[in-house]
Design a protein around this motif. Structure first.
Motif, PDB file in Angstrom:
ATOM      1  N   ARG A   1       0.806  -1.221   0.000  1.00 41.06           N
ATOM      2  CA  ARG A   1       0.000   0.000   0.000  1.00 41.06           C
ATOM      3  C   ARG A   1       0.841   1.274   0.000  1.00 41.06           C
ATOM      4  NH1 ARG A   1      -2.928   3.907   2.567  1.00 41.06           N
ATOM      5  NH2 ARG A   1      -5.160   4.009   2.045  1.00 41.06           N
ATOM      6  N   PRO A   2       1.832   1.445   0.898  1.00 43.43           N
ATOM      7  CA  PRO A   2       2.656   2.667   0.839  1.00 43.43           C
ATOM      8  C   PRO A   2       3.410   2.794  -0.489  1.00 43.43           C
ATOM      9  CG  PRO A   2       2.973   1.522   2.925  1.00 43.43           C
ATOM     10  CD  PRO A   2       2.227   0.593   2.036  1.00 43.43           C
ATOM     11  N   SER A   3       3.910   1.670  -0.993  1.00 39.71           N
ATOM     12  CA  SER A   3       4.626   1.709  -2.275  1.00 39.71           C
ATOM     13  C   SER A   3       3.688   2.020  -3.430  1.00 39.71           C
ATOM     14  CB  SER A   3       5.336   0.375  -2.534  1.00 39.71           C
ATOM     15  OG  SER A   3       6.337   0.144  -1.558  1.00 39.71           O
ATOM     16  N   LEU A   4       2.427   1.620  -3.314  1.00 39.85           N
ATOM     17  CA  LEU A   4       1.456   1.886  -4.369  1.00 39.85           C
ATOM     18  C   LEU A   4       1.201   3.380  -4.509  1.00 39.85           C
ATOM     19  CD1 LEU A   4      -0.597   0.850  -6.469  1.00 39.85           C
ATOM     20  CD2 LEU A   4      -2.287   0.859  -4.648  1.00 39.85           C
ATOM     21  N   LEU A   5       1.028   4.075  -3.398  1.00 42.66           N
ATOM     22  CA  LEU A   5       0.815   5.524  -3.462  1.00 42.66           C
ATOM     23  C   LEU A   5       2.018   6.216  -4.089  1.00 42.66           C
ATOM     24  CD1 LEU A   5      -0.853   6.111   0.027  1.00 42.66           C
ATOM     25  CD2 LEU A   5      -1.957   6.120  -2.224  1.00 42.66           C
TER      26      LEU A   5
ATOM     27  N   LYS B   1      -9.840  16.777  -5.434  1.00 41.12           N
ATOM     28  CA  LYS B   1     -10.750  17.892  -5.246  1.00 41.12           C
ATOM     29  C   LYS B   1      -9.984  19.069  -4.637  1.00 41.12           C
ATOM     30  CE  LYS B   1     -14.961  15.160  -4.795  1.00 41.12           C
ATOM     31  NZ  LYS B   1     -16.110  14.761  -3.930  1.00 41.12           N
ATOM     32  N   VAL B   2     -10.569  20.246  -4.733  1.00 37.21           N
ATOM     33  CA  VAL B   2      -9.933  21.449  -4.186  1.00 37.21           C
ATOM     34  C   VAL B   2      -9.733  21.272  -2.678  1.00 37.21           C
ATOM     35  CG1 VAL B   2     -10.190  23.926  -3.805  1.00 37.21           C
ATOM     36  CG2 VAL B   2     -10.946  22.907  -5.969  1.00 37.21           C
ATOM     37  N   ASN B   3      -8.554  21.653  -2.196  1.00 37.98           N
ATOM     38  CA  ASN B   3      -8.212  21.618  -0.765  1.00 37.98           C
ATOM     39  C   ASN B   3      -8.207  20.208  -0.173  1.00 37.98           C
ATOM     40  OD1 ASN B   3      -8.051  24.468  -0.695  1.00 37.98           O
ATOM     41  ND2 ASN B   3     -10.263  24.613  -0.346  1.00 37.98           N
ATOM     42  N   SER B   4      -8.029  19.205  -1.011  1.00 34.92           N
ATOM     43  CA  SER B   4      -8.006  17.843  -0.478  1.00 34.92           C
ATOM     44  C   SER B   4      -6.606  17.385  -0.109  1.00 34.92           C
ATOM     45  CB  SER B   4      -8.601  16.872  -1.506  1.00 34.92           C
ATOM     46  OG  SER B   4      -7.777  16.812  -2.660  1.00 34.92           O
TER      47      SER B   4
ATOM     48  N   THR C   1      -0.509  10.902  -0.853  1.00 30.60           N
ATOM     49  CA  THR C   1      -1.927  11.223  -0.791  1.00 30.60           C
ATOM     50  C   THR C   1      -2.673  10.441  -1.858  1.00 30.60           C
ATOM     51  OG1 THR C   1      -1.444  13.472  -0.020  1.00 30.60           O
ATOM     52  CG2 THR C   1      -3.645  13.065  -0.902  1.00 30.60           C
ATOM     53  N   LYS C   2      -3.714   9.757  -1.467  1.00 30.55           N
ATOM     54  CA  LYS C   2      -4.485   8.964  -2.434  1.00 30.55           C
ATOM     55  C   LYS C   2      -5.218   9.883  -3.402  1.00 30.55           C
ATOM     56  CE  LYS C   2      -8.591   7.203  -1.892  1.00 30.55           C
ATOM     57  NZ  LYS C   2      -9.771   6.420  -1.484  1.00 30.55           N
ATOM     58  N   PRO C   3      -5.031   9.704  -4.715  1.00 27.43           N
ATOM     59  CA  PRO C   3      -5.809  10.494  -5.673  1.00 27.43           C
ATOM     60  C   PRO C   3      -7.287  10.126  -5.583  1.00 27.43           C
ATOM     61  CG  PRO C   3      -4.597   8.759  -6.808  1.00 27.43           C
ATOM     62  CD  PRO C   3      -4.126   8.754  -5.385  1.00 27.43           C
ATOM     63  N   GLU C   4      -8.153  11.095  -5.836  1.00 36.38           N
ATOM     64  CA  GLU C   4      -9.585  10.824  -5.768  1.00 36.38           C
ATOM     65  C   GLU C   4     -10.123  10.275  -7.087  1.00 36.38           C
ATOM     66  OE1 GLU C   4     -11.803  13.827  -3.323  1.00 36.38           O
ATOM     67  OE2 GLU C   4      -9.826  14.767  -3.324  1.00 36.38           O
ATOM     68  N   LYS C   5      -9.397  10.504  -8.164  1.00 34.98           N
ATOM     69  CA  LYS C   5      -9.758   9.894  -9.440  1.00 34.98           C
ATOM     70  C   LYS C   5      -8.500   9.792 -10.287  1.00 34.98           C
ATOM     71  CE  LYS C   5     -13.865  10.555 -11.152  1.00 34.98           C
ATOM     72  NZ  LYS C   5     -15.073  11.123 -11.835  1.00 34.98           N
ATOM     73  N   ILE C   6      -8.406   8.726 -11.054  1.00 35.44           N
ATOM     74  CA  ILE C   6      -7.241   8.504 -11.906  1.00 35.44           C
ATOM     75  C   ILE C   6      -7.683   8.407 -13.361  1.00 35.44           C
ATOM     76  CG2 ILE C   6      -5.328   6.951 -12.468  1.00 35.44           C
ATOM     77  CD1 ILE C   6      -5.354   5.992  -9.587  1.00 35.44           C
ATOM     78  N   TYR C   7      -6.984   9.141 -14.220  1.00 36.13           N
ATOM     79  CA  TYR C   7      -7.143   9.035 -15.668  1.00 36.13           C
ATOM     80  C   TYR C   7      -5.801   8.629 -16.264  1.00 36.13           C
ATOM     81  CZ  TYR C   7     -11.515  11.767 -15.468  1.00 36.13           C
ATOM     82  OH  TYR C   7     -12.793  12.218 -15.206  1.00 36.13           O
TER      83      TYR C   7
END
Length: 397
Positions: free
Chosen positions: A268-272, A289-292, A298-304
């Motif tokens: 998990r830490p290596s994945l981030l 998102k703004v101010n996240s 930090t886990k991204p909230e969405k990945i493209y």
């Protein structure tokens, strides 16, 4: 050194000036040390050679050298620069600096001890320039060379030249800009081609072979560039490939880090850290998102994926048009603006303008009542009011 100079002169002689990336006119070339970062295949080497050919003297005082040349396997970069300077050299253009192990220390030595020498270097976008072993923050100006914009693709494909437009002007006067462009070309067919293969200049070498060449480029990014910067073993590189494959079949998605870690075999830490690395390598886009909060852990909230051409090359026929639209919008907008996920709608740029991206039948229900909001539609040539054609966002740079 003479052999390097001869190779430099030959490369400069062969480079064409017919098409030049937008960045070449934005760089402050008078600075003493300049770093140009970007993904493999974006055109960094060509940009260096074009600058040398059109802006610098061809009397031996300006020279190009690639740091993966065998010469540097038994010659120090600083010693090479010092000898070049003693022989009257004034402009040194260094390609792929990340492939030289002690790059930051020796660049600092060059800057501090050879004040008459100007240095321009390129590197993978993965390289964290200011985290090297020597502090370059007060000495260096950096630029990012992104993938081709749709505007640049049109110029490279058809020879038609259009000016870029600032985001604020596009939002205010998009009908006028669109009308001017429509008087000279039909954008939709070109836009469809751009989405499939237009993000990297080497598509000119053959559209049919583009997916294969891209796969090789991606492999070199992982096995050479990332390895040169992060010193990863082949097991980890294999896991990164697996992670990219998982992402390419699922994007856009809100990642479940534990599940993604299990499927990829990365802790998990290596994945981030891996997601941050792939974002810096311009293989994926991690959006928040703004101010996240944004950071390597930090886990991204969405990945493209980074761009539509990459998506088509990896996902092929399974590429979803809705995802392609959003990928294009985020990729092009991020060059000139801060892109975040919106609470309502799809994206918010510079924490001000809200955008919903969709097809020609998309309505405004998701952004109804939101100030400074716009509906961006695919498959339309011209917009009206707050409705803007998607392809026009490819003219931002």
């Amino acid at each position: 050194m003479e052999s390097l100079l001869l190779r430099s002169q030959n490369k400069v002689r062969l480079v064409s000036l017919d098409f030049q990336r937008f960045l070449i006119d934005q760089i402050r070339w008078e600075e003493r040390m300049i770093g140009i970062l970007g993904a493999r295949g974006a055109g960094k080497t060509t940009l260096l050679l074009q600058h040398l050919k059109k802006d610098l003297p061809m009397d031996g005082t300006a020279m190009y050298a690639s740091l993966d040349d065998f010469y540097f396997s038994d010659h120090r970069l600083f010693d090479f620069a010092e000898e070049f300077n003693l022989k009257g050299g004034r402009y040194l253009l260094l390609d792929e600096i990340h492939k030289y192990p002690s790059w930051s220390r020796e660049l600092k030595l060059i800057y501090d001890n050879l004040p008459e020498l100007k240095i321009v270097f390129t590197s993978s976008s993965i390289l964290e320039i200011y985290k090297g072993e020597s502090d370059l923050s007060r000495r260096l100006v950096t630029y990012l060379l992104p993938e081709l914009s749709f505007r640049e693709f049109i110029q490279l494909e058809s020879g038609q030249v259009f000016q870029s437009v600032k985001l604020q002007d596009l939002l205010k006067s998009h009908v006028e800009f669109t009308s001017d462009i429509l008087s000279e070309l039909k954008p939709i067919p070109l836009f469809q081609n751009y989405l499939h293969y237009g993000a990297y200049p080497y598509f000119k070498e053959g559209v049919e072979s583009f997916p294969e060449k891209f796969q090789k480029t991606l492999q070199l990014t992982l096995e050479v560039d990332i390895n040169a910067v992060e010193n990863m073993d082949f097991e980890m590189i294999f896991k990164l490939k697996k992670l990219i494959n998982l992402i390419s079949t699922s994007v856009p998605f809100t990642p479940n880090v534990s599940e993604l870690a299990r499927k990829s075999g990365i802790s998990r830490p290596s994945l981030l850290r891996a997601l941050d690395l792939l974002d810096r390598a311009r293989i994926i886009q991690n959006l928040h998102k703004v101010n996240s909060g944004i950071g390597a852990l930090t886990k991204p909230e969405k990945i493209y994926l980074n761009n539509p051409s990459l998506f088509y090359a990896l996902a092929g026929s399974s590429a979803q048009i809705g995802t392609i639209r959003e990928t294009f919008f985020a990729n092009q907008s991020a060059v000139v603006s801060k892109v975040n996920l919106a609470e309502k709608g799809d994206f918010i740029l510079d924490e001000k303008w809200v955008f919903e991206v969709g097809g020609r039948n998309k309505n405004q229900s998701q952004i109804q009542g939101i100030p400074d909001s716009y509906l961006v539609k695919n498959d339309i040539e011209i917009g009206v009011g707050n409705i803007i054609p998607l392809w026009l966002f490819g003219f931002l740079y």
